[in-house]
Motif scaffolding. Structure first.
Motif, PDB file in Angstrom:
ATOM      1  N   LEU A 267       0.816  -1.219   0.000  1.00  0.00           N
ATOM      2  CA  LEU A 267       0.000   0.000   0.000  1.00  0.00           C
ATOM      3  C   LEU A 267       0.852   1.273   0.000  1.00  0.00           C
ATOM      4  O   LEU A 267       0.313   2.369   0.045  1.00  0.00           O
ATOM      5  CB  LEU A 267      -0.936  -0.002   1.213  1.00  0.00           C
ATOM      6  N   ARG A 268       2.135   1.118  -0.035  1.00  0.00           N
ATOM      7  CA  ARG A 268       3.063   2.266  -0.011  1.00  0.00           C
ATOM      8  C   ARG A 268       3.213   2.833  -1.425  1.00  0.00           C
ATOM      9  O   ARG A 268       3.608   2.126  -2.356  1.00  0.00           O
ATOM     10  CB  ARG A 268       4.419   1.804   0.518  1.00  0.00           C
ATOM     11  N   GLN A 294      -2.566  -1.186  -9.558  1.00  0.00           N
ATOM     12  CA  GLN A 294      -2.425  -1.280  -8.105  1.00  0.00           C
ATOM     13  C   GLN A 294      -2.414   0.099  -7.446  1.00  0.00           C
ATOM     14  O   GLN A 294      -3.124   0.332  -6.462  1.00  0.00           O
ATOM     15  CB  GLN A 294      -1.148  -2.047  -7.756  1.00  0.00           C
ATOM     16  N   ILE A 298      -5.309   2.116  -4.903  1.00  0.00           N
ATOM     17  CA  ILE A 298      -5.007   2.665  -3.580  1.00  0.00           C
ATOM     18  C   ILE A 298      -5.467   4.111  -3.486  1.00  0.00           C
ATOM     19  O   ILE A 298      -6.151   4.511  -2.540  1.00  0.00           O
ATOM     20  CB  ILE A 298      -3.492   2.569  -3.288  1.00  0.00           C
TER      21      ILE A 298
END
Length: 564
Positions: A267-268, A294, A298
């Protein structure tokens, strides 16, 4: 090591709390992550220390809560007004920072189009600078940091450096002040001349600034020092190592580090822009598509997401969509370092040279150490057939990346255009000495030597080009091989090296362009040396490094990268 780590963790978390109290959320996040990745067995001692506060503002605590709540809700003008009679340092900083953020918000709200970001657009900056200057002797580290960024935005770079250095000496863990200092450092000598605090965080700064100054090998050494003192698990440090490998074009190692980092922290979003650059360069469409999906899942409208999606559209050739996403990223952050350069690249692909030049100039205005923007300007003016402008910009790029063969090759090409053939030779020789040997550069050098009458030098690089082409899977790389065989067949015939001449004449017959010339040489050889046997001349030549040294001495090529 445990005690040392506990001491550092205590220091980090105390500073994170102070930054959080003042609305410096990004620095708080950076410090909190750094602290969480250090082990400590003294949790009780830590928690009691963190609760201590060095700024006695209890008497104004109710006022602080009101001001901070307004600030957190982005009601900056209300936060500024409510703190007009504050007495504590913490509230004074919050008042000034609210003033600054209010001006920044107005600047964004008044912005018309993504290209309208001027150097000084925040109308409050001059008033804020006057206030800070009047109270300079009483300013703490946080207010000095704010003064530094105000001076930086007003383009008072030298004064900004001095104030930011004072800020980090007063508050060594105020990482945002170190970050503001990095783009103001023009070279390593300047960095070493700064009076910086003798603190472990200085190593983070040195690793980061050496990366920005394209000294990645030195940056990796500083990263190793940080690993040795306990930060081996730090996600920021690992991203710094990956960035160092990216800067030296070691894309395999860089990709491995970023992939591990992404898998460990899916999630970074930080540094995923650089990761997308690596996937772009390696032409990994599927992997870049996955990454774009991705990051969008997020936070679809974050700067990083727009950047990564823009990179993906650029890779698949949809340049108008790429520009649209890059412009969206600029709207979110007009001073994002890499975006302007990428927009310039996309406009070059769309043949909009004037817009590309404007974008590259804005990139340089933000960061003069961005060699890609200088290189892009060189390409743009080369397309516009303005070679002396192009030469200037290529030289700027080469000065920033003296060990990048692409810069030297570009300089060689432009020197050919302006008929400075000796300078072009020097550039191509330097390109071959500092980077991966590229067949195209060998061919250009061979042709130059042929044109100038240096037949033995031309022989060396024509042979080298043939060898590279034979080992290359690219059809484009080998498309000019017939030129090499034609030259070498005649060269060896003239020197009575009939076996080598026979070999290259037979090779000429394999190409439509040189078939007739090959037959002509074979006819002469049948009369001069009917018993000749074909021999590949490269098998009898010394390696390229020795030939390079010989040619370098002939050209008086020294190690001075700024020779031109």
């Amino acid at each position: 090591m445990i005690n040392h780590n506990s001491s550092m963790k205590q220091e980090i978390l105390c500073e994170a709390r102070e930054c959080s109290d003042r609305g410096l959320i990004h620095t708080c996040k950076w410090l909190a992550e750094l602290g969480s990745q250090l082990n400590s067995s003294e949790s009780e001692k830590l928690s009691s220390t963190i609760l201590a506060d060095e700024d006695n503002y209890e008497a104004e605590y109710d006022l602080y809560l009101v001001a901070k709540s307004y600030f957190d809700c982005k009601e900056y003008q209300r936060a500024f007004n409510v703190t007009s009679n504050c007495k504590s340092n913490k509230l004074y900083f919050l008042r000034l920072y609210s003033w600054y953020m209010s001006g920044q918000k107005k600047q964004r709200d008044n912005q018309v189009g993504f290209t309208s970001v001027d150097k000084v657009n925040n109308e409050e900056l001059y008033k804020l600078e006057k206030e800070l200057k009047a109270n300079l002797p009483k300013l703490d580290g946080y207010c000095l940091y704010l003064y530094g960024i105000v001076l930086k935005e007003l383009d008072f770079k030298d004064d900004a450096v001095k104030i930011l250095v004072d800020a980090v000496n007063k508050r060594p863990l105020l990482w945002t002040a170190w970050e503001e200092l990095i783009p103001l450092c023009s070279d390593v000598e300047m960095v070493m001349s700064l009076s910086l605090p003798d603190h472990w965080i200085k190593t983070f700064f040195l690793a980061s600034v050496h990366n920005e100054l394209h000294c990645a090998e030195e940056a990796l050494l500083f990263c190793q020092r940080l690993k040795d003192i306990g930060f081996q698990s730090s996600s920021y440090l690992n991203s710094l190592i990956a960035f160092s490998y990216y800067n030296v074009r070691d894309y395999d190692n860089a990709e491995q580090y970023f992939e591990e980092l992404h898998n460990a922290h899916p999630l970074r979003l930080e540094n995923m822009d650089i990761y997308s650059n690596i996937l772009y360069v390696k032409d990994k469409k599927i992997e870049l598509s996955d990454l774009a999906h991705q990051v969008s899942s997020i936070d679809k409208f974050s700067v990083i997401s727009c950047y990564v999606v823009g990179n993906y559209y650029s890779l698949i050739g949809q340049h108008k969509k790429a520009v649209r996403y890059f412009q969206r990223a600029l709207t979110l952050n007009p001073r994002y370092l890499f975006i302007w350069t990428l927009i310039g690249h996309e406009y070059m692909e769309l043949a909009n040279t004037s817009a590309a030049i404007e974008a590259y100039r804005k990139a340089i205005g933000i960061n003069r150490n961005d060699f890609r923007a200088w290189y892009g300007l060189g390409q743009a003016y080369e397309i516009l057939k303005m070679p002396y402008y192009s030469l200037f910009y290529y030289k700027q790029a080469q000065a920033l990346r003296p060990n990048d063969s692409r810069m030297w090759t570009a300089l060689g090409d432009i020197n050919i255009t302006i008929n400075k053939l000796d300078d072009a030779k020097r550039c191509f020789l330097r390109a071959l000495s500092v980077g991966v040997v590229v067949g195209d550069t060998c061919l250009k050098l061979a042709r130059l030597m042929e044109k100038s009458g240096d037949e033995s030098g031309a022989e060396v690089y024509f042979l080298r080009f043939i060898e590279i082409s034979a080992s290359s899977i690219s059809a484009i790389q080998g498309k000019d091989v017939y030129l090499c065989h034609r030259y070498l067949a005649n060269y060896y015939l003239k020197r009575a090296n009939y076996d080598s001449a026979l070999y290259h004449a037979q090779k000429c017959c394999e190409f439509t362009e040189t078939c007739e010339e090959g037959k002509s040489v074979l006819l002469q050889l049948s009369k001069l040396a009917p018993t000749a046997k074909p021999v590949n001349s490269w098998d009898n030549k010394s390696n390229l490094e020795e030939d390079y040294q010989n040619q370098s001495s002939i050209m008086n090529l020294t190690g001075d990268d700024s020779m031109m």
